[in-house]
Scaffold this motif. Structure first.
Motif, PDB file in Angstrom:
ATOM      1  N   GLN A  37       0.816  -1.213   0.000  1.00 42.80           N
ATOM      2  CA  GLN A  37       0.000   0.000   0.000  1.00 42.80           C
ATOM      3  C   GLN A  37       0.854   1.270   0.000  1.00 42.80           C
ATOM      4  O   GLN A  37       0.563   2.224  -0.734  1.00 42.80           O
ATOM      5  CB  GLN A  37      -0.926   0.015   1.218  1.00 42.80           C
ATOM      6  CG  GLN A  37      -2.116  -0.901   1.100  1.00 42.80           C
ATOM      7  CD  GLN A  37      -3.291  -0.436   1.945  1.00 42.80           C
ATOM      8  OE1 GLN A  37      -3.541   0.755   2.105  1.00 42.80           O
ATOM      9  NE2 GLN A  37      -4.030  -1.380   2.484  1.00 42.80           N
ATOM     10  N   SER A  96      -8.178   3.741   3.621  1.00 39.73           N
ATOM     11  CA  SER A  96      -7.854   2.446   3.032  1.00 39.73           C
ATOM     12  C   SER A  96      -7.801   1.398   4.127  1.00 39.73           C
ATOM     13  O   SER A  96      -7.120   1.593   5.141  1.00 39.73           O
ATOM     14  CB  SER A  96      -6.503   2.513   2.303  1.00 39.73           C
ATOM     15  OG  SER A  96      -6.186   1.273   1.710  1.00 39.73           O
ATOM     16  N   ILE A 100      -6.129  -4.861   2.397  1.00 40.13           N
ATOM     17  CA  ILE A 100      -6.302  -4.890   0.949  1.00 40.13           C
ATOM     18  C   ILE A 100      -5.038  -4.395   0.263  1.00 40.13           C
ATOM     19  O   ILE A 100      -4.246  -3.655   0.855  1.00 40.13           O
ATOM     20  CB  ILE A 100      -7.510  -4.041   0.485  1.00 40.13           C
ATOM     21  CG1 ILE A 100      -7.329  -2.566   0.895  1.00 40.13           C
ATOM     22  CG2 ILE A 100      -8.816  -4.613   1.035  1.00 40.13           C
ATOM     23  CD1 ILE A 100      -8.394  -1.633   0.332  1.00 40.13           C
ATOM     24  N   TYR A 102      -3.932  -3.039  -3.914  1.00 37.41           N
ATOM     25  CA  TYR A 102      -4.546  -2.635  -5.173  1.00 37.41           C
ATOM     26  C   TYR A 102      -3.498  -2.011  -6.075  1.00 37.41           C
ATOM     27  O   TYR A 102      -2.507  -1.420  -5.615  1.00 37.41           O
ATOM     28  CB  TYR A 102      -5.691  -1.645  -4.931  1.00 37.41           C
ATOM     29  CG  TYR A 102      -5.434  -0.669  -3.803  1.00 37.41           C
ATOM     30  CD1 TYR A 102      -4.725   0.519  -4.017  1.00 37.41           C
ATOM     31  CD2 TYR A 102      -5.852  -0.967  -2.505  1.00 37.41           C
ATOM     32  CE1 TYR A 102      -4.462   1.381  -2.975  1.00 37.41           C
ATOM     33  CE2 TYR A 102      -5.586  -0.103  -1.457  1.00 37.41           C
ATOM     34  CZ  TYR A 102      -4.896   1.071  -1.701  1.00 37.41           C
ATOM     35  OH  TYR A 102      -4.624   1.928  -0.661  1.00 37.41           O
ATOM     36  N   GLU A 103      -3.722  -2.186  -7.366  1.00 44.92           N
ATOM     37  CA  GLU A 103      -2.828  -1.589  -8.345  1.00 44.92           C
ATOM     38  C   GLU A 103      -2.976  -0.073  -8.350  1.00 44.92           C
ATOM     39  O   GLU A 103      -3.981   0.487  -7.900  1.00 44.92           O
ATOM     40  CB  GLU A 103      -3.122  -2.154  -9.735  1.00 44.92           C
ATOM     41  CG  GLU A 103      -2.817  -3.630  -9.867  1.00 44.92           C
ATOM     42  CD  GLU A 103      -3.068  -4.164 -11.274  1.00 44.92           C
ATOM     43  OE1 GLU A 103      -3.187  -3.341 -12.207  1.00 44.92           O
ATOM     44  OE2 GLU A 103      -3.151  -5.395 -11.437  1.00 44.92           O
ATOM     45  N   VAL A 106      -6.171   1.670  -9.609  1.00 47.06           N
ATOM     46  CA  VAL A 106      -7.324   1.744  -8.711  1.00 47.06           C
ATOM     47  C   VAL A 106      -7.267   3.022  -7.886  1.00 47.06           C
ATOM     48  O   VAL A 106      -8.250   3.768  -7.775  1.00 47.06           O
ATOM     49  CB  VAL A 106      -7.372   0.508  -7.789  1.00 47.06           C
ATOM     50  CG1 VAL A 106      -8.468   0.654  -6.737  1.00 47.06           C
ATOM     51  CG2 VAL A 106      -7.579  -0.756  -8.608  1.00 47.06           C
ATOM     52  N   ASP A 122     -15.883  -2.655  -7.067  1.00 45.38           N
ATOM     53  CA  ASP A 122     -15.472  -3.620  -8.091  1.00 45.38           C
ATOM     54  C   ASP A 122     -16.718  -4.201  -8.753  1.00 45.38           C
ATOM     55  O   ASP A 122     -17.471  -4.961  -8.141  1.00 45.38           O
ATOM     56  CB  ASP A 122     -14.643  -4.730  -7.455  1.00 45.38           C
ATOM     57  CG  ASP A 122     -14.114  -5.738  -8.476  1.00 45.38           C
ATOM     58  OD1 ASP A 122     -14.331  -5.520  -9.690  1.00 45.38           O
ATOM     59  OD2 ASP A 122     -13.490  -6.723  -8.059  1.00 45.38           O
ATOM     60  N   SER A 233      -8.153  -5.837 -10.242  1.00 45.38           N
ATOM     61  CA  SER A 233      -6.895  -5.135  -9.931  1.00 45.38           C
ATOM     62  C   SER A 233      -6.710  -4.861  -8.444  1.00 45.38           C
ATOM     63  O   SER A 233      -5.971  -3.961  -8.061  1.00 45.38           O
ATOM     64  CB  SER A 233      -6.775  -3.817 -10.711  1.00 45.38           C
ATOM     65  OG  SER A 233      -6.780  -4.059 -12.101  1.00 45.38           O
ATOM     66  N   TRP A 234      -7.375  -5.657  -7.605  1.00 43.52           N
ATOM     67  CA  TRP A 234      -7.202  -5.511  -6.159  1.00 43.52           C
ATOM     68  C   TRP A 234      -7.412  -6.872  -5.511  1.00 43.52           C
ATOM     69  O   TRP A 234      -7.934  -7.802  -6.118  1.00 43.52           O
ATOM     70  CB  TRP A 234      -8.210  -4.507  -5.585  1.00 43.52           C
ATOM     71  CG  TRP A 234      -9.606  -5.074  -5.528  1.00 43.52           C
ATOM     72  CD1 TRP A 234     -10.460  -5.253  -6.588  1.00 43.52           C
ATOM     73  CD2 TRP A 234     -10.295  -5.576  -4.371  1.00 43.52           C
ATOM     74  NE1 TRP A 234     -11.632  -5.831  -6.158  1.00 43.52           N
ATOM     75  CE2 TRP A 234     -11.571  -6.036  -4.811  1.00 43.52           C
ATOM     76  CE3 TRP A 234      -9.966  -5.677  -3.020  1.00 43.52           C
ATOM     77  CZ2 TRP A 234     -12.507  -6.584  -3.937  1.00 43.52           C
ATOM     78  CZ3 TRP A 234     -10.903  -6.229  -2.141  1.00 43.52           C
ATOM     79  CH2 TRP A 234     -12.160  -6.663  -2.607  1.00 43.52           C
TER      80      TRP A 234
END
Length: 261
Positions: A37, A96, A100, A102-103, A106, A122, A233-234
């Protein structure tokens, strides 16, 4: 604008990985969730990052990060964890969840939103849920939206799959009037419990409120909450099954997160 990472919970469903380690320090493809992250945030030029710690707080020790502590992490939930960092809300902030990854695309999609409250959703969730759960409805929540893309229902128990237009991933942004709307619903929820009522829709006590509870509470006041749609993408790493799946689909040699799913 601060990014506030909520990383106070114990993550018991990830045992034994979290028996001696905070959930955000569990590794996916050789890198902790927190470091994935932080890397993504800094690639998007976010420099002000706060982490709210709780369980095994001293183990979370990264440089250039502001720390807040939820000393009552065992008896509270996401909303109270977020409020530990309320001093850096200012005129806008990102939230956040700590479990998680994510790219960058995102996060950039979220940052490009001009809405007062933006929530990443999503829309291609079903295939992912089928890999995570024997029954996709067992852990799915409602996500219904209006024609303008604002959310009408979030985080409720669905009666049927048509009530799930996407899945909330635990990444959102508040700015300007959205910050004030959040504060107002929070304060009203607190007053409601003091008067003897369970707050918001009455599903949980004030100290146990989920972020989806307070988002639905904001929606119920008529304030617009805008969805930011993405297509995968997550990843969420909540269980051992999630972790095993994540290690299969994340390219650990890449200089940025890539989810091959």
């Amino acid at each position: 604008m601060y990014m506030i990472i909520l990383a106070a919970g114990q993550g018991s469903r990830l045992s034994p990985y979290t028996d001696k380690l905070p959930k955000c320090l569990v590794e996916v493809s050789g890198k902790t969730l927190l470091d994935w992250q932080l890397q993504t945030a800094r690639q998007s030029n976010i420099r002000d990052i706060a982490v709210v710690r709780g369980y095994m707080a001293s183990a979370i020790d990264r440089s250039d990060v502001t720390y807040f502590e939820n000393l009552d992490y065992a008896d509270t939930n996401m909303v109270e964890t977020l409020w530990c960092a309320s001093s850096v809300f200012n005129e806008g902030f990102i939230v956040s969840y700590g479990d998680i990854i994510y790219e960058q695309c995102v996060l950039e999609a979220l940052l490009s939103s001009s809405a007062a409250i933006s929530v990443v959703v999503d829309t291609c969730w079903k295939d992912y849920w089928e890999q995570r759960f024997d029954n996709v409805m067992s852990d799915a929540e409602t996500l219904e939206s209006n024609s303008d893309g604002t959310i009408s229902s979030i985080g409720q128990k669905p009666d049927h799959i048509d009530q799930i237009n996407g899945q909330y991933i635990g990444l959102m942004m508040f700015r300007g009037s959205g910050v004030q709307a959040l504060r107002q619903v929070y304060e009203n929820a607190k007053l409601s419990e003091l008067s003897g009522d369970l707050p918001l829709r009455g599903q949980r006590t004030f100290r146990q409120l989920y972020m989806t509870d307070i988002l639905q509470g904001i929606v119920d006041t008529g304030f617009p909450v805008q969805q930011v749609p993405i297509k995968r993408s997550w990843l969420e790493i909540d269980t051992v099954t999630d972790l095993e799946l994540a290690n299969k689909v994340v390219n650990g040699s890449s200089k940025q997160l890539v989810v091959d799913a």
